[in-house]
Design a protein around this motif. Structure first.
Motif, mmCIF file in Angstrom:
data_model
loop_
_atom_site.group_PDB
_atom_site.id
_atom_site.type_symbol
_atom_site.label_atom_id
_atom_site.label_comp_id
_atom_site.label_asym_id
_atom_site.label_seq_id
_atom_site.Cartn_x
_atom_site.Cartn_y
_atom_site.Cartn_z
ATOM 1 N N MET A 1 0.799 -1.208 -0.054
ATOM 2 C CA MET A 1 -0.176 -0.169 0.085
ATOM 3 C C MET A 1 0.785 1.313 0.118
ATOM 4 N N ALA A 2 0.474 2.203 -0.862
ATOM 5 C CA ALA A 2 1.376 3.665 -0.837
ATOM 6 C C ALA A 2 1.112 4.157 0.428
ATOM 7 N N PRO A 3 2.316 5.083 0.835
ATOM 8 C CA PRO A 3 2.202 5.673 1.934
ATOM 9 C C PRO A 3 1.392 6.807 2.092
ATOM 10 N N LEU A 4 0.927 6.985 3.173
ATOM 11 C CA LEU A 4 -0.074 8.379 3.214
ATOM 12 C C LEU A 4 0.796 9.492 3.651
ATOM 13 N N ARG A 5 0.680 10.696 2.781
ATOM 14 C CA ARG A 5 1.588 11.741 2.644
ATOM 15 C C ARG A 5 0.712 13.113 3.613
ATOM 16 N N ILE A 6 1.135 12.919 4.563
ATOM 17 C CA ILE A 6 0.339 14.191 5.625
ATOM 18 C C ILE A 6 1.481 15.252 5.916
ATOM 19 N N GLY A 7 0.783 16.261 5.578
ATOM 20 C CA GLY A 7 1.576 17.510 5.844
ATOM 21 C C GLY A 7 1.076 18.519 6.827
ATOM 22 N N ASN A 8 1.918 19.399 7.255
ATOM 23 C CA ASN A 8 1.351 20.524 8.535
ATOM 24 C C ASN A 8 1.510 21.862 7.903
ATOM 25 N N ALA A 9 0.695 22.409 8.173
ATOM 26 C CA ALA A 9 0.670 24.191 7.640
ATOM 27 C C ALA A 9 0.571 25.068 8.774
ATOM 28 N N SER A 10 0.362 24.509 10.047
ATOM 29 C CA SER A 10 0.307 25.420 11.092
ATOM 30 C C SER A 10 0.874 24.899 12.364
ATOM 31 N N GLY A 11 1.764 25.443 13.152
ATOM 32 C CA GLY A 11 1.999 24.835 14.630
ATOM 33 C C GLY A 11 1.326 25.762 15.652
ATOM 34 N N PHE A 12 0.835 26.916 15.332
ATOM 35 C CA PHE A 12 0.359 27.715 16.304
ATOM 36 C C PHE A 12 -0.905 28.716 15.937
ATOM 37 N N TYR A 13 -1.514 29.293 16.708
ATOM 38 C CA TYR A 13 -2.574 30.265 16.236
ATOM 39 C C TYR A 13 -1.742 31.546 15.929
ATOM 40 N N GLY A 14 -1.446 31.873 14.611
ATOM 41 C CA GLY A 14 -0.717 32.973 14.352
ATOM 42 C C GLY A 14 0.444 32.731 13.508
ATOM 43 N N ASP A 15 0.763 31.353 13.053
ATOM 44 C CA ASP A 15 1.807 30.723 12.468
ATOM 45 C C ASP A 15 1.716 31.189 11.037
ATOM 46 N N ARG A 16 2.652 30.964 10.248
ATOM 47 C CA ARG A 16 2.996 31.634 8.823
ATOM 48 C C ARG A 16 1.590 31.439 7.940
ATOM 49 N N PHE A 17 1.011 32.555 7.568
ATOM 50 C CA PHE A 17 -0.285 32.618 6.900
ATOM 51 C C PHE A 17 -0.288 31.637 5.489
ATOM 52 N N ASP A 18 0.980 32.039 4.952
ATOM 53 C CA ASP A 18 1.408 31.320 3.632
ATOM 54 C C ASP A 18 1.533 30.121 3.452
ATOM 55 N N ALA A 19 1.663 29.433 4.836
ATOM 56 C CA ALA A 19 2.052 28.061 4.868
ATOM 57 C C ALA A 19 1.136 27.110 4.144
ATOM 58 N N MET A 20 -0.114 27.539 4.186
ATOM 59 C CA MET A 20 -1.177 26.474 3.536
ATOM 60 C C MET A 20 -1.271 26.466 2.128
ATOM 61 N N ARG A 21 -0.956 27.473 1.619
ATOM 62 C CA ARG A 21 -0.763 27.780 -0.138
ATOM 63 C C ARG A 21 0.705 26.970 -0.322
ATOM 64 N N GLU A 22 1.752 27.240 0.383
ATOM 65 C CA GLU A 22 3.034 26.898 0.185
ATOM 66 C C GLU A 22 2.937 25.133 0.147
ATOM 67 N N MET A 23 2.302 24.541 1.311
ATOM 68 C CA MET A 23 1.948 23.141 1.267
ATOM 69 C C MET A 23 1.317 22.487 0.153
ATOM 70 N N LEU A 24 0.375 23.335 -0.403
ATOM 71 C CA LEU A 24 -0.558 22.625 -1.361
ATOM 72 C C LEU A 24 0.030 22.694 -2.714
ATOM 73 N N THR A 25 0.930 23.619 -2.870
ATOM 74 C CA THR A 25 1.507 23.962 -4.129
ATOM 75 C C THR A 25 2.911 23.336 -4.272
ATOM 76 N N GLY A 26 3.513 22.971 -3.238
ATOM 77 C CA GLY A 26 4.956 22.532 -3.128
ATOM 78 C C GLY A 26 5.062 20.987 -3.370
ATOM 79 N N GLY A 27 4.019 20.037 -3.741
ATOM 80 C CA GLY A 27 4.084 18.967 -3.879
ATOM 81 C C GLY A 27 2.975 18.022 -3.529
ATOM 82 N N PRO A 28 3.047 16.945 -3.802
ATOM 83 C CA PRO A 28 1.934 15.820 -3.567
ATOM 84 C C PRO A 28 1.705 15.791 -2.262
ATOM 85 N N LEU A 29 0.507 15.825 -1.885
ATOM 86 C CA LEU A 29 0.024 15.684 -0.281
ATOM 87 C C LEU A 29 -1.296 14.696 -0.265
#
Length: 581
Positions: A1-29
């Motif tokens: 079975m192929a691995p499940l690719r799980i990313g993170n886009a926030s470590g706290f309330y106020g973390d980097r706003f653009d991280a969600m976009r960076e993670m979605l556009t940076g590679g497969p998830l």
């Protein structure tokens, strides 16, 4: 079975706003998670809800989704976030409204049942830490977006893993592997070079904008921690070890899904920016859930006097005497008065700022009047009658409320854990049936008894290094040999210390005892300090009980979350074998 690719886009309330976009556009998830909650955040959201009962959730999550919901839909990435805070149902409704406005089909579900405010009416926020089973139910039933309230940070990974791989509730080794992967991911860039003790060994350009981490999680519970190709930062044994030690204590890392044995974790550098985690063993979870209670503890105020040039100690003594006299004559003297002199001054300094020391006065009281205008007036009235060069960093205000955090424990069955699906169906989540054998009960100030896990057996230490007389040593900072990371859990702090070679581990394990730790960090001298040994990680983890008072929101300490406690330890000098330097 192929691995499940799980990313993170926030470590706290106020973390980097653009991280969600960076993670979605940076590679497969497959799944993108976001951790928005901390002990202090729950208090902040509680105060938000007092102003507007329809709030109580992380508003920035909606802003991120407005930019990225279409991207997630196009790429087939599911989103799981605890941004619901105190009002997951309200956030789920807001996400549905957003999706409708954008014309994007999105099945939005949420998890509820963590709120126990009716049981603790004196608390501003009272929430149990739920596991990942509710998240898994939502995903199995087809949700594209799952928002939760207070779940454990690792539940954001265990939930998707259970939904994807179909693990049974007693697949403890697999669940423990997911918990460890989730713990590495939960604080975002802390796993990719952020807040990293050995940052100076790397090109600053690499760490200027670290990418966020992701885990390739396999069906057997093993994982590889990595990041998208071409993003900044780094993933190596050190960055992963540091995050594993963050806000933990001993070998048993207990949660509602499973108790993960941190003493079984094996790390292997598999390639550039790829660290494999395997060997993780799991045990049944404890029979109770942690409940975080946040309440208003009173009011605080502070003023920082700037002392410049000569006679710093005498200037500090004068202003202390003047303030003590003024407060003593006031109708209501603050109940708690704390002074701290920071000698930031340098002799014959080339600038006024580097010639100045900071004298900080913090007051607390249940009555806002006692720390308000009377206190502020007493400080400002010294402007022309105090020490030479009198000025303050900023005028004190009228006093602000501060919070108090404490934790209690309730049986799993006392919490109504429910998955609320996109079509309105409500599915109850059964509590864990098997639990770990317990040591006993600990009564805590009349609150619910906490059922404690047995301590894991202390592992054997490595062979001691050669005697000091047979090898030359040099006086040097501990950080020349060891890395550290520290953090908060309620009123306690932990300091994880690790080294990178077997020779250094032999020295560290026998040198950095509890007594030596107390010598190096005198603030811990009168507190309970517990040392835990983790040989697989070449690490020691110290828990300092009570150093943070009543938790971060009480701001009882200069560094209220103990974020830099480990760096202070690394800066302290001791005799180190020259062969290690």
């Amino acid at each position: 079975m192929a691995p499940l690719r799980i990313g993170n886009a926030s470590g706290f309330y106020g973390d980097r706003f653009d991280a969600m976009r960076e993670m979605l556009t940076g590679g497969p998830l497959d799944v993108l998670t976001g951790d928005y909650l901390a002990e202090l955040t729950m208090l902040i959201l509680g105060r938000d809800r007092l102003k507007d009962p329809g709030r109580g959730y992380a508003k920035t999550f909606l802003g991120q989704l407005e930019e990225c919901l279409g991207l997630a839909h196009e790429r087939g990435v599911r989103i799981v976030a605890n941004a619901g805070g105190l009002n997951p149902a309200g956030l789920a409704d807001a996400v549905r409204e957003l999706a409708d406005r954008l014309g994007i089909p999105a099945r939005v579900a949420h998890v509820e049942g963590d709120e126990l405010g009716s049981r603790y009416p004196k608390s501003l926020a009272a929430h149990a830490y739920l596991g990942g089973a509710g998240i898994a139910t939502c995903l199995r039933e087809g949700a594209d977006i799952v928002v939760t309230g207070r779940v454990t940070d690792a539940a954001l990974v265990t939930g998707p893993a259970v939904a994807h791989f179909g693990w049974a509730p007693d697949a403890y080794d697999r669940l423990a592997g997911a918990v460890v992967a989730g713990h590495v991911l939960e604080c975002g860039a802390q796993a990719t070079g952020g807040n990293y003790a050995f940052f100076a060994e790397h090109d600053p350009a690499v760490l200027r904008h670290p990418g966020f981490p992701l885990a390739e999680l396999h069906e057997d519970g093993t994982s590889v921690i990595t990041k998208h190709d071409g993003t900044g930062g780094l993933v190596d044994l050190g960055t992963v070890t540091a995050q594993l030690l963050y806000e933990t204590s001993g070998a048993r890392y207990a949660g509602p899904d499973v108790t993960a044995r941190l003493d079984t974790v094996r790390l292997t550098q598999e390639g550039p920016d790829r660290v494999r985690i395997d060997g993780v063993r799991g045990e049944a979870p404890p029979p109770t859930l942690k409940v975080g209670l946040n309440r208003l503890g009173g009011f605080r105020n502070e003023v920082v006097f700037v002392l410049t040039g000569l006679d710093i100690e005498a200037k500090a003594a004068l202003v202390r005497d003047q303030m003590d006299t003024a407060l003593a004559s006031a109708k209501s003297r603050p109940a708690d008065v704390r002074w701290e002199l920071a000698r930031t001054d340098h002799p014959d300094a080339p600038t006024e700022e580097t010639a100045s020391a900071l004298l900080r006065l913090v007051v607390r009281d249940a009555d806002q009047h006692a720390v308000g205008r009377t206190f502020s007036g007493a400080a400002i009235e010294l402007a022309l009658s105090g020490y030479p060069g009198f000025h303050v960093m900023a005028p004190p205000g009228t006093g602000a409320p501060y919070g108090v955090f404490e934790d209690v424990y309730v049986p799993h069955g006392d919490v109504d854990h429910v998955a609320v699906l996109h079509d309105g169906r409500r599915i109850s989540v059964a509590p864990a049936h098997d639990t770990l054998v317990l040591e006993g009960l600990e009564a805590r100030e009349g609150l619910e008894a906490r059922e404690r896990l047995e301590d894991a057996p202390e592992p054997p230490l490595p062979e001691p290094p050669p005697s000091p007389s047979s090898e030359p040593t040099r006086r040097a900072p501990l950080g020349r040999v060891a890395g550290a990371r520290s953090g908060d859990k309620g009123g306690n702090a932990n300091v994880g210390v690790w080294v990178r070679t077997d020779e250094a581990w032999r020295w560290l394990a026998h040198t950095l005892t509890v007594d030596r730790f107390r010598e190096l960090l005198p603030e811990s001298a009168d507190l309970t300090v517990v040392r835990h040994v983790l040989p697989n990680l070449r690490a020691l983890n110290f828990v300092v009980e009570g150093i943070l008072g009543e938790g971060v929101a009480s701001q009882a300490r200069f560094d209220p979350q103990a974020k830099a406690l480990g760096e202070w330890l690394r800066s302290r000098h001791l005799d180190i074998p020259e062969s290690l330097l």
